[in-house]
Design an enzyme around this catalytic site. Structure first.
Site, PDB file in Angstrom:
ATOM      1  N   CYS A 200       0.598  -1.477  -0.246  1.00 37.64           N
ATOM      2  CA  CYS A 200       0.221   0.172   0.085  1.00 37.64           C
ATOM      3  C   CYS A 200       1.023   1.294  -0.242  1.00 37.64           C
ATOM      4  O   CYS A 200       2.447   1.111  -0.177  1.00 37.64           O
ATOM      5  CB  CYS A 200      -0.792   0.051   1.446  1.00 37.64           C
ATOM      6  SG  CYS A 200      -0.274   0.062   2.081  1.00 37.64           S
ATOM      7  N   THR A 201      -0.057   2.646   0.458  1.00 41.33           N
ATOM      8  CA  THR A 201       0.959   3.742   0.074  1.00 41.33           C
ATOM      9  C   THR A 201       2.349   3.411   1.406  1.00 41.33           C
ATOM     10  O   THR A 201       3.552   3.759   1.076  1.00 41.33           O
ATOM     11  CB  THR A 201       0.535   4.439   0.438  1.00 41.33           C
ATOM     12  OG1 THR A 201      -0.449   4.673  -0.399  1.00 41.33           O
ATOM     13  CG2 THR A 201       1.385   5.847   0.368  1.00 41.33           C
TER      14      THR A 201
END
Length: 350
Positions: A200-201
């Site tokens: 994810c980020t």
């Protein structure tokens, strides 16, 4: 007793931030750990952060802390020291430093207590969020990308995946993380014998997702340490090929960080290559979508002719139309046809 929330208007705060001469550093961090009294912790941290002129968004819950902030560059080391000594669980915490940063990511400090630091929708008392997958560092990520027995899973929302992702990563199409978790289990059943790599980020979502996959019987689960931000930074520092393609969407005024030169998305209005997200300029809509410079000029920053026309109305009439209108987080989703062919405002009941 000190005031523990902001009392200045957003417009005034934004103007003040834009007028600042000192550069700022955008930082994100999270930590899953037990907080006995989230409200008390929130109030104490608020005083620490405001004393250092920190802006940003911070969520606290019994399960931990999740923060995206900007700090004056001259105060970054002081901030780090005060954060690390605030609670033993935060000592040495990894801070993700933005890859592209104009220092204008936030202009107000908002700190909220929530049920969870990331909304997961999990209601299973037997779920152990601490039983996570193994970390992968940048070099290991590149090795895994070349492993035919590995499947990369993007645990971000569809609009994040649209503008950038790892090579051949599997998208779990959804508007929210809570929608993704059950879908991920369902979609990956056929890959149960594979090596599952989640990302994810900044790491917060894929860490919890890795625990959820293990809870559901997947045994070979990894997640990228520090997410896309840490991967790209370390790969560049170590002279490794950066295998993430496109732009990394971020949840602040920047809307994205350029990772590679490729533009893999398209304008939602004309179809031209473009990966710049914006919110519809009509405050009665505020739709998140991708718009190229030509369409931004043609539609005056709006998502449709309808919004253009509404934006041209007197402010009093605009306010009247907005009154009582449902206006939550609206996102253009091509895969679910959230907008019609004229890109009008999506149905809020969907």
């Amino acid at each position: 007793m000190p005031v523990l929330h902001n009392r200045i208007s957003n417009d005034e705060l934004k103007a003040k931030m834009l007028a600042e001469s000192e550069p700022r550093t955008t930082i994100s961090f999270y930590k899953y750990f037990t907080i006995a009294s989230p409200q008390q912790t929130r109030d104490a941290l608020y005083q620490v952060f405001t004393a250092l002129d920190v802006f940003g968004r911070v969520y606290l819950a019994h399960e931990g802390i999740n923060a995206q902030i900007s700090v004056p560059q001259s105060k970054v080391e002081t901030f780090r020291q005060q954060l690390y000594t605030f609670d033993p669980a935060l000592d040495g915490l990894r801070l993700n430093i933005a890859l592209e940063d104009d220092g204008k990511s936030f202009w107000v400090l908002r700190m909220k207590v929530r049920d969870r630091i990331v909304a997961d929708g999990i209601d299973d008392p037997s779920f152990d969020a601490s039983n996570v997958g193994d970390y992968l560092k940048a070099a290991d990520v590149n090795v895994m990308l070349d492993d035919p027995d590995a499947v990369f899973i993007d645990m971000r929302n569809h609009y994040e995946y649209e503008v950038g992702h790892f090579e051949n990563a599997l998208e779990i199409p959804a508007d929210t993380f809570r929608e993704q978790l059950p879908k991920a289990v369902e979609m990956l059943r056929e890959h149960a014998d594979k090596k599952i790599v989640m990302y994810c980020t900044g790491g917060i979502r894929c860490e919890k997702a890795s625990a959820w996959m293990k809870h559901n019987g997947f045994n070979k689960v990894w997640h990228i340490e520090g997410g896309i931000i840490e991967y790209a930074r370390r790969a560049r520092e170590q002279g490794l090929p950066v295998r993430f393609i496109g732009k990394n969407f971020v949840f602040d005024e920047r809307m994205g960080e350029r990772i590679s030169d490729e533009v893999i998305a398209h304008c939602h209005q004309c179809g031209a290559p473009c990966d710049s997200h914006t919110n519809c300029k009509n405050d009665g809509c505020h739709l998140l979508f991708i718009q190229c410079p030509q369409c931004a000029s043609k539609f005056n920053g709006c998502c449709s002719e309808q919004c253009c026309e509404e934006l041209a109305l007197p402010e009093e009439e605009q306010r009247r139309r907005r009154a009582g209108r449902e206006n939550g987080n609206k996102i253009f989703n091509k895969s679910r046809g959230r907008l019609n062919s004229k890109l009008s405002i999506p149905d809020p009941a969907e």
